[in-house]
Design a protein around this motif. Structure first.
Motif, PDB file in Angstrom:
ATOM      1  N   LEU A 140     -17.766   7.161 -18.005  1.00 56.96           N
ATOM      2  CA  LEU A 140     -19.074   7.761 -17.751  1.00 56.96           C
ATOM      3  C   LEU A 140     -20.182   6.714 -17.853  1.00 56.96           C
ATOM      4  O   LEU A 140     -21.066   6.644 -16.983  1.00 56.96           O
ATOM      5  CB  LEU A 140     -19.299   8.886 -18.758  1.00 56.96           C
ATOM      6  N   CYS A 141     -20.122   5.890 -18.881  1.00 55.98           N
ATOM      7  CA  CYS A 141     -21.171   4.892 -19.086  1.00 55.98           C
ATOM      8  C   CYS A 141     -21.137   3.804 -18.018  1.00 55.98           C
ATOM      9  O   CYS A 141     -22.186   3.353 -17.550  1.00 55.98           O
ATOM     10  CB  CYS A 141     -21.056   4.277 -20.479  1.00 55.98           C
ATOM     11  N   GLU A 142     -19.941   3.391 -17.618  1.00 53.77           N
ATOM     12  CA  GLU A 142     -19.828   2.342 -16.600  1.00 53.77           C
ATOM     13  C   GLU A 142     -20.440   2.796 -15.277  1.00 53.77           C
ATOM     14  O   GLU A 142     -21.216   2.071 -14.653  1.00 53.77           O
ATOM     15  CB  GLU A 142     -18.362   1.963 -16.389  1.00 53.77           C
ATOM     16  N   ILE A 143     -20.088   3.998 -14.844  1.00 56.03           N
ATOM     17  CA  ILE A 143     -20.616   4.502 -13.580  1.00 56.03           C
ATOM     18  C   ILE A 143     -22.092   4.875 -13.725  1.00 56.03           C
ATOM     19  O   ILE A 143     -22.909   4.593 -12.839  1.00 56.03           O
ATOM     20  CB  ILE A 143     -19.784   5.707 -13.098  1.00 56.03           C
ATOM     21  N   GLY A 144     -22.446   5.505 -14.837  1.00 56.91           N
ATOM     22  CA  GLY A 144     -23.842   5.863 -15.068  1.00 56.91           C
ATOM     23  C   GLY A 144     -24.755   4.656 -15.068  1.00 56.91           C
ATOM     24  O   GLY A 144     -25.883   4.713 -14.562  1.00 56.91           O
ATOM     25  N   ASN A 145     -24.279   3.532 -15.611  1.00 56.44           N
ATOM     26  CA  ASN A 145     -25.091   2.318 -15.630  1.00 56.44           C
ATOM     27  C   ASN A 145     -25.313   1.761 -14.234  1.00 56.44           C
ATOM     28  O   ASN A 145     -26.351   1.144 -13.959  1.00 56.44           O
ATOM     29  CB  ASN A 145     -24.433   1.259 -16.516  1.00 56.44           C
ATOM     30  N   LEU A 146     -24.361   1.974 -13.323  1.00 57.39           N
ATOM     31  CA  LEU A 146     -24.568   1.559 -11.936  1.00 57.39           C
ATOM     32  C   LEU A 146     -25.700   2.361 -11.300  1.00 57.39           C
ATOM     33  O   LEU A 146     -26.554   1.817 -10.605  1.00 57.39           O
ATOM     34  CB  LEU A 146     -23.282   1.750 -11.133  1.00 57.39           C
ATOM     35  N   PHE A 147     -25.707   3.669 -11.559  1.00 59.57           N
ATOM     36  CA  PHE A 147     -26.778   4.507 -11.029  1.00 59.57           C
ATOM     37  C   PHE A 147     -28.119   4.130 -11.658  1.00 59.57           C
ATOM     38  O   PHE A 147     -29.143   4.045 -10.967  1.00 59.57           O
ATOM     39  CB  PHE A 147     -26.484   5.979 -11.303  1.00 59.57           C
TER      40      PHE A 147
END
Length: 469
Positions: free
Chosen positions: A421-428
């Motif tokens: 969740l954090c990895e993808i959320g940080n991309l956004f």
């Protein structure tokens, strides 16, 4: 998610940027999860060389992989002599605990009788009666990576597992699908052992593909589940089956040992992790450890913090079927819209996908479907298409050859779900910050404003068509 359009197969005449990987490669990975095993491709040298390079680039480890070196003559007249000589040579020189044979397109097109060849070898080589030998039919012109992996695991179960007269209290089997990384398997081991249970993983890539430095060179796999542990799987209390493609192996194990199976279609996400923890608590008769309770609280908090960045985001995902299902389900749980889910092969799990478009295709199909996407989730082969359309790429699956630690990534359980969740959320989040800094004119291609198309691609001043630099 509105009306669902399903396209069983891409209509292109040829695959231009393949997503699919072959059955023999999947079988080889399964064999590599067994300690002191030597995978053997029954085919030409080229079949083995290409698979070997892909696995080495992904895991960055020495990969033991042998070949029967079929040529034109042996392919036409029959390759039993090549197979027998290869097995005898490996057994004499390397002393493996198990040799796993996987057929290729060369031998499958010829139509060789692998069952007959197995029986012939046993009759002609009584001195090798103690050698564990597994044959798996894995034609690379049908099926895919998951099918080959499942065929190899099923072959190991049928050849090595022994029925038991008594049950070992607290022992559980785990049939770990190929969509689980070595890091995922290690995380599952920690979770299961936290309940006082003793897991036997088949295969166990966490012990063989997570990075080890032996004192002496060994030509076989280093680490993994032992042949003795596999034989003892018949004494377990239950078998945890992870992934749709593991159902065939689970059925073979249950038929042979009467050990009941408990199926998990995914272990990523809050609900899926809750079900796993509840099952383990019931099996062990113990309460949930405080560590897991803290991890669950952290995941719930991360979901509250991050759901703003996932809401209404349009994401395209292209992965192996079971990993595709786990990731798309998790993204949908977080409020994102999966506009395209592309699988390399047709499997039953595709019917459960929550996506606007479901397709059996390749990376070029992803490139077409993801032009209005905010993110693409796929392996490293998707990087060029993502760069062409200016959409960020989050790398998952196999192969991942342009990042370190690919085999150690964790996306299962509370902790792994939180990390994903954090990895993808940080991309956004990064993309929104770039958008704010450079103005709305950059729009969907905000990555250009920062000189980046994805997590690690830096523009070279026009070499990729953008004006950065």
């Amino acid at each position: 998610m509105g009306n669902i359009q399903r396209f069983p197969h891409s209509t292109k005449a040829a695959s231009t940027n393949p997503l699919k990987m072959s059955q023999p490669l999947g079988a080889a990975l399964a064999y590599l999860g067994v300690d002191r095993c030597m995978p053997l491709f029954h085919g030409s040298q080229g079949c083995t060389a290409f698979g070997l390079v892909l696995l080495v680039r992904h895991f960055r480890e020495a990969i033991p992989l042998q070949t029967t070196a079929m040529d034109q003559v042996s392919t036409i007249l029959g390759g039993y002599d090549n197979l027998e000589q290869a097995i005898r040579t490996i057994a004499e020189r390397n002393k493996p605990a198990l040799i796993g044979v996987a057929t290729t397109g060369v031998t499958e097109t010829k139509g060789e009788d692998m069952g007959g060849q197995y029986n012939s070898f046993r009759q002609r080589n009584p001195m090798l009666a103690d050698l564990k030998l597994v044959f798996a039919n894995t034609p690379d012109f049908i099926g895919g990576f998951e099918d080959g992996f499942a065929a190899a695991v099923t072959g190991i179960v049928e050849e090595v597992v022994e029925p038991a007269a008594a049950t070992v209290k607290g022992q559980v089997n785990v049939l770990a699908g190929c969509h689980l990384s070595p890091g995922d398997v290690e995380e599952l081991r920690d979770i299961i052992e936290g309940f006082g249970l003793t897991p036997i993983f088949l295969p166990d890539l966490s012990l063989s593909m997570s990075g080890r430095q032996p004192d002496d060179f060994t030509a076989t796999s280093l680490g993994g589940v032992t042949v003795e542990q596999i034989a003892a799987m018949g004494a377990s209390e239950a078998t945890l089956v992870v992934g749709e493609h593991m159902k065939v192996a689970a059925a073979a194990l249950e038929l042979k040992t009467d050990v009941r199976s408990i199926f998990f279609d995914r272990l990523t996400g809050l609900e899926a992790s809750d079900r796993l923890v509840k099952t383990l608590s019931e099996l062990s008769g113990r309460p949930v450890p405080a560590r897991l309770r803290r991890q669950r609280e952290a995941l719930v908090d991360a979901m509250l913090d991050g759901h703003f960045f996932f809401s209404r985001k349009r994401i395209a995902v292209a992965l192996e079927p079971d990993l595709l299902y786990a990731v798309t389900s998790f993204l949908a749980d977080l409020g994102a819209e999966v506009i395209a889910a592309v699988s390399p092969t047709q499997t039953a799990v595709l019917e459960k996908l929550r996506a606007a478009t479901v397709m059996v295709g390749d990376h070029s199909d992803v490139e077409t479907l993801a032009r209005e996407a905010d993110l693409i989730v796929s392996n490293s082969h998707g990087r060029m298409g993502a760069a062409r359309i200016g959409v960020p790429l989050h790398r998952m699956g196999l192969p991942m050859f342009d990042r370190l630690g690919a085999g150690l990534k964790v996306s299962v359980g509370y902790r792994g779900s939180r990390e994903l969740l954090c990895e993808i959320g940080n991309l956004f989040l990064s993309r929104e910050m770039d958008h704010d800094e450079h103005g709305p004119g950059h729009g969907r291609g905000a990555g250009h404003g920062s000189g980046q198309h994805d997590e690690g691609h830096h523009c070279g001043g026009g070499s990729c068509g953008c004006s950065a630099g």
